[in-house]
Scaffold this active site. Structure first.
Site, short mmCIF file in Angstrom:
data_model
loop_
_atom_site.label_atom_id
_atom_site.label_comp_id
_atom_site.label_asym_id
_atom_site.label_seq_id
_atom_site.Cartn_x
_atom_site.Cartn_y
_atom_site.Cartn_z
CG MET A 1 -61.36 6.86 -29.96
SD MET A 1 -60.45 6.25 -28.53
CE MET A 1 -60.47 4.51 -28.68
N PRO A 2 -62.54 8.39 -33.21
CG PRO A 2 -63.60 10.19 -34.25
CD PRO A 2 -63.62 9.36 -33.00
CG PHE A 3 -55.79 7.19 -33.86
CD1 PHE A 3 -55.36 7.25 -32.55
CD2 PHE A 3 -54.84 7.11 -34.87
CE1 PHE A 3 -54.01 7.24 -32.24
CE2 PHE A 3 -53.49 7.10 -34.57
CZ PHE A 3 -53.07 7.16 -33.25
NE ARG A 40 -58.40 8.38 -26.71
CZ ARG A 40 -59.55 8.69 -26.13
NH1 ARG A 40 -60.17 9.82 -26.44
NH2 ARG A 40 -60.11 7.89 -25.24
#
Length: 63
Positions: A1-3, A40
């Site tokens: 999940m990239p933030f 995100r």
């Protein structure tokens, strides 16, 4: 999940911030292959009196 986290001096319109979020989301998906739903993005806005470089705030620099 990239933030992705971006900090900006406050003052941009809600639409500009929305456009930034969209562009960052899509650029992240394009470059990492991550699905859009897993990305995100947080945009933090800081008053110009709370951001300084070389002991001069942005507000002071703009005067």
């Amino acid at each position: 999940m990239p933030f992705v986290e971006v900090t900006l001096v406050e003052g941009r319109s809600p639409q500009t911030l929305r456009d930034l979020i969209s562009a960052l989301t899509h650029a992240t998906a394009d470059t990492t292959g991550a699905p859009l739903a897993s990305i995100r993005v947080v945009v933090r806005e800081v008053p110009s009196t709370h951001w300084a470089a070389g002991d001069v705030t942005i507000q002071e620099r703009e005067r």
